[in-house]
Design an enzyme around this catalytic site. Structure first.
Site, PDB file in Angstrom:
ATOM      1  N   GLY A  11       0.794  -1.019  -0.030  1.00 38.59           N
ATOM      2  CA  GLY A  11      -0.083   0.055   0.032  1.00 38.59           C
ATOM      3  C   GLY A  11       0.744   1.192   0.040  1.00 38.59           C
ATOM      4  CG  ASN A  33      -6.127  -8.491  -0.035  1.00 38.85           C
ATOM      5  OD1 ASN A  33      -5.577  -7.432   0.130  1.00 38.85           O
ATOM      6  ND2 ASN A  33      -7.110  -8.815   0.471  1.00 38.85           N
ATOM      7  CB  THR A  36      -6.777  -0.608  -1.440  1.00 37.08           C
ATOM      8  OG1 THR A  36      -6.218  -1.079   0.028  1.00 37.08           O
ATOM      9  CG2 THR A  36      -8.469  -0.783  -1.178  1.00 37.08           C
ATOM     10  N   GLY A  37      -3.945  -2.110  -2.380  1.00 40.69           N
ATOM     11  CA  GLY A  37      -2.365  -1.956  -2.692  1.00 40.69           C
ATOM     12  C   GLY A  37      -2.092  -2.157  -4.256  1.00 40.69           C
ATOM     13  CE  LYS A  92     -13.840 -11.758   6.383  1.00 38.32           C
ATOM     14  NZ  LYS A  92     -14.235 -12.511   5.219  1.00 38.32           N
ATOM     15  N   GLY A 103      -2.046 -12.621  17.233  1.00 38.93           N
ATOM     16  CA  GLY A 103      -1.659 -14.179  17.194  1.00 38.93           C
ATOM     17  C   GLY A 103      -0.188 -14.290  16.816  1.00 38.93           C
ATOM     18  CE1 TYR A 146      -9.027   2.665   7.961  1.00 41.35           C
ATOM     19  CE2 TYR A 146      -9.829   4.863   8.676  1.00 41.35           C
ATOM     20  CZ  TYR A 146      -8.865   4.019   8.250  1.00 41.35           C
ATOM     21  OH  TYR A 146      -7.709   4.315   8.379  1.00 41.35           O
ATOM     22  CB  THR A 176      -0.169  10.418   5.672  1.00 46.45           C
ATOM     23  OG1 THR A 176      -0.104  10.391   7.075  1.00 46.45           O
ATOM     24  CG2 THR A 176       1.392  10.236   5.068  1.00 46.45           C
TER      25      THR A 176
END
Ligand code: UDP
Length: 313
Positions: A11, A33, A36-37, A92, A103, A146, A176
């Protein structure tokens, strides 16, 4: 030698962090994934033996072989247009993705850094925003997907810190900008740049009196790296306190690009925060950090990137 895992590493901000750690000689594992990147953001790193990319959805269980010294969770749609389009994925990655990455950090005994946001303050009733302000968020509004995911991710991070003794950091990132922002991410800066550079009207939402405070990406990266290397577990605002109205900002971009564009007013999106400015006293005190690149200088550095994307010489 540190081995650092960055989610959302392809991203805008994630890829600048990958660059920074690689430049310092660290090993970087980048997960993304491409929701959006973009592969373009990391293409220059792909041949580097210290850089590994794995196309992965971090809401699923994450298995990594070998040691990991730090996990940085940057993955998330982050522009209002993106999270309006991808509400479930946003919820998610902020909830399940934070749980999975925490984790992983726990299993590896790694330090953990959560990329949180000024959106945790919602439409703030305290100005400028200090970290001890709890915010004014509409949980069921369009931005709630969000804001609440990020608020949940902060709660989860603090729970791992308190209950599992995980060594955690939380950075609240304010607006940013810089190279590698997506031209079509709907945010005000790429929108205005594209409009100014192609002679279209600049679309100011509402009456343009709402304010934002824009931080150049190199300053943000420096703040995040300092926070990671500190021993501070409470949230820290990182942003540039130099506040400007959206209307002034439109005029500034028109002037800077030498554009003949005009300003057109469009309806204000729902729950659009009226003001936003970070109080960076904590970052100054704990990290000895403050932004170094003035907005105008940052904008000059960014114009070339957008021209390139638009095929303008
Ligand atoms: N905005 C605007 N014109 C645009 C895009 C955004 O006037 O084409 C406004 C938007 O309503 C908000 C501010 O600019 O008040 C910053 O919006 P952005 O989407 O960049 O991010 P936000 O700070 O709201 O998360």
């Amino acid at each position: 030698m540190p081995r650092i895992l960055i989610t959302g590493g392809a991203g805008f901000i994630g890829s600048h962090l990958c660059d920074r750690f690689i430049a310092e000689g660290d090993e970087v594992i980048c997960l993304d994934n491409f929701l959006t990147g973009s592969p373009d953001n990391i293409a220059h790193l792909l041949g580097n033996p210290k850089f590994r990319f794995v196309q992965y959805n971090v809401t699923d269980f994450i298995y990594v072989e070998g040691k990991v010294d730090a996990v940085l969770h940057l993955a998330s749609p982050a522009s209002p247009i993106d999270y309006l389009k991808l509400p479930i994925q946003t919820l998610k990655v902020g909830s399940l993705g934070t749980h999975k990455t925490l984790g992983l950090a726990k299993a590896k005994g790694a330090r953990y850094l959560l990329a949180s946001t000024s959106e945790t303050y919602g439409d703030p009733l305290v100005h400028p925003q200090r970290e001890d302000y709890w915010g004014n968020v509409n949980p069921i509004g369009v931005r709630g997907v969000y804001d609440e995911a990020k608020r949940f991710s902060e709660a989860m991070t603090m729970a791992y810190h308190r209950y599992h003794n995980l060594d955690t950091r939380i950075v609240r990132i304010f607006n940013t900008f810089g190279p590698r922002m997506r031209l079509d991410d709907g945010r005000v800066l790429p929108a205005f740049m594209e409009q100014a550079l192609t002679g279209k009207d600049l679309t100011a939402f509402g009456d343009g009196t709402q304010t934002r405070s824009f931080c150049y990406v190199d300053d943000l990266v420096e703040g995040i790296v300092r926070l990671l290397r500190s021993d501070f577990n409470e949230p820290v605002n990182i942003g540039n306190p130099d506040e400007i109205t959206i209307l002034q900002f439109a005029k500034e971009i028109i002037e800077l690009t030498g554009s003949k564009s005009k300003i057109a007013f469009k309806p204000l999106p729902q729950d659009d925060p009226k003001v936003r400015q970070p109080d960076i006293s904590r970052a100054r005190e704990v990290l000895k950090w403050e932004p170094k690149v003035p907005r105008l200088e940052g904008l000059k550095r960014t114009i070339g990137y957008f021209k390139g994307k638009l095929g303008i010489k």
